[in-house]
Design a protein around this motif. Sequence first.
Motif, PDB file in Angstrom:
ATOM      1  N   ARG A 177       0.979  -1.243  -0.039  1.00 30.79           N
ATOM      2  CA  ARG A 177       0.013  -0.115   0.126  1.00 30.79           C
ATOM      3  C   ARG A 177       0.895   1.416  -0.163  1.00 30.79           C
ATOM      4  O   ARG A 177       2.131   1.125   0.203  1.00 30.79           O
ATOM      5  CB  ARG A 177      -0.893   0.132   1.324  1.00 30.79           C
ATOM      6  CG  ARG A 177      -0.017   0.071   2.427  1.00 30.79           C
ATOM      7  CD  ARG A 177      -0.962   0.292   3.744  1.00 30.79           C
ATOM      8  NE  ARG A 177      -0.246   0.399   5.102  1.00 30.79           N
ATOM      9  CZ  ARG A 177      -0.876   0.771   6.136  1.00 30.79           C
ATOM     10  NH1 ARG A 177      -2.086   1.208   6.197  1.00 30.79           N
ATOM     11  NH2 ARG A 177      -0.029   1.096   7.345  1.00 30.79           N
ATOM     12  N   MET A 178       0.265   2.277  -0.234  1.00 34.49           N
ATOM     13  CA  MET A 178       0.988   3.665  -0.093  1.00 34.49           C
ATOM     14  C   MET A 178       0.594   4.224   1.493  1.00 34.49           C
ATOM     15  O   MET A 178      -0.576   4.418   1.750  1.00 34.49           O
ATOM     16  CB  MET A 178       0.382   4.557  -1.160  1.00 34.49           C
ATOM     17  CG  MET A 178       0.951   4.324  -2.569  1.00 34.49           C
ATOM     18  SD  MET A 178       2.837   4.147  -2.895  1.00 34.49           S
ATOM     19  CE  MET A 178       3.291   5.973  -2.711  1.00 34.49           C
ATOM     20  N   GLU A 182       4.673   7.074   0.842  1.00 35.94           N
ATOM     21  CA  GLU A 182       5.782   6.308   0.686  1.00 35.94           C
ATOM     22  C   GLU A 182       5.195   4.795   0.353  1.00 35.94           C
ATOM     23  O   GLU A 182       4.340   4.235   1.089  1.00 35.94           O
ATOM     24  CB  GLU A 182       6.580   6.200   1.863  1.00 35.94           C
ATOM     25  CG  GLU A 182       7.465   7.478   2.019  1.00 35.94           C
ATOM     26  CD  GLU A 182       8.315   7.590   0.893  1.00 35.94           C
ATOM     27  OE1 GLU A 182       8.752   6.876   0.239  1.00 35.94           O
ATOM     28  OE2 GLU A 182       8.395   9.058   0.729  1.00 35.94           O
ATOM     29  N   PRO A 183       5.705   3.837  -0.621  1.00 32.34           N
ATOM     30  CA  PRO A 183       5.202   2.573  -0.645  1.00 32.34           C
ATOM     31  C   PRO A 183       5.553   1.785   0.486  1.00 32.34           C
ATOM     32  O   PRO A 183       6.764   1.852   1.114  1.00 32.34           O
ATOM     33  CB  PRO A 183       6.133   2.349  -1.889  1.00 32.34           C
ATOM     34  CG  PRO A 183       7.093   3.157  -1.899  1.00 32.34           C
ATOM     35  CD  PRO A 183       6.852   4.427  -1.570  1.00 32.34           C
ATOM     36  N   GLY A 332      -1.748  -3.363  -5.512  1.00 33.63           N
ATOM     37  CA  GLY A 332      -1.757  -2.977  -4.133  1.00 33.63           C
ATOM     38  C   GLY A 332      -1.686  -1.363  -4.173  1.00 33.63           C
ATOM     39  O   GLY A 332      -2.234  -0.544  -3.422  1.00 33.63           O
ATOM     40  N   MET A 333      -0.634  -1.035  -4.844  1.00 36.30           N
ATOM     41  CA  MET A 333      -0.020   0.410  -4.802  1.00 36.30           C
ATOM     42  C   MET A 333      -1.330   1.445  -5.517  1.00 36.30           C
ATOM     43  O   MET A 333      -1.762   2.373  -5.102  1.00 36.30           O
ATOM     44  CB  MET A 333       1.269   0.639  -5.506  1.00 36.30           C
ATOM     45  CG  MET A 333       2.348   0.182  -4.838  1.00 36.30           C
ATOM     46  SD  MET A 333       2.509   0.521  -3.092  1.00 36.30           S
ATOM     47  CE  MET A 333       3.924  -0.133  -2.611  1.00 36.30           C
TER      48      MET A 333
END
Length: 337
Positions: A177-178, A182-183, A332-333
């Motif tokens: 996730r973000m 940030e990742p 996910g991102m």
Amino acid sequence: KVEEQPKSPAEQLRILQEGNNLVDSVARWPYSGWRLLRGSSGDYPFHVGKHLLAMVWFAYADDSGTHRDSVCSVVAGYIGSPRQWKGMRRDWRQALGDIQEFHATDFFQPERWRSTKSPYHGWSDHRADSFLGSLLSVINQYGIIPIGGAVLTEAFFSYTAEDRVWLTGANLITMARMHEGEPEVIDKLAKHEGSPERPYFIIFPGFLVEALRITSKKEKPRIHFYFDRQKDAEAHAKEAFDRFKERTSMPEKENLATITYAESVDEEGLQAADLYAYVWYRKLMNTMNPRLERARRELSKKKSEIFIADKQYFDRMLAARDQHRAEGIRRGMAEGS
């Protein structure tokens, strides 16, 4: 009419192993070369036992070379219908004669015959060759199908412990996730599910898949697996069996019935599996002799090759895992952005 089941558990097990009476089974399903459980498969009179319209198959497997310093590890055996196994067990026992149990390691290493404790003590080459010929003839006479594979041990142990955990069945869950711009990526590897010190479990799921594919066109088969007893591996194998049934997408997975670890002295099928696995182990170790070569030629009449998990195979598996993981991270991102 369905009669009452026999009350004795031993009698019920015998029906399961040897077959019971299926009314009109040949008329219900076209004959395909594999016998349905029906009257001629068992010894029960027509009016006794529950008349189940189903097929039951048994797979017997053994391993060879499972110690860490071995060049390879083999898990192999045979699968067949109860009628085939019934005849095979009878003829195998007859071929053994006064030998209580066949162990390939004892038979194929003549230096062991010098011991007075060896069942082959004092045997001539002629007697040994005749004995081996009888066993091989029994295997080739019946419709039991060879299954299994091998793993190159050195290649397996060249990977990290975490990779070996995953290769032997552990589930990997990746969360991405973000977070605050940030990742963030978190991997969760179910280490308790894998077995990084046992290459044996590389072949285990493939053994199940092969059994399912062989029986996939049969009418509702139920497959019971028998493995040679190994106290240090049994619990993990049973857990791996249940996880495979739960996670595999194969529609035939419901055909997987039970897994049992038994003493080979009581199961002629395990002794045949021991012979098959040992011959392939020695072939892959490049330590053959004329007697082993003869066994390999005869056993190869049914199947001339065996699956081998080598470094190329492991690299492909890990590359596919990493690609799947990367795609999951990208999704996910994207969802979290």
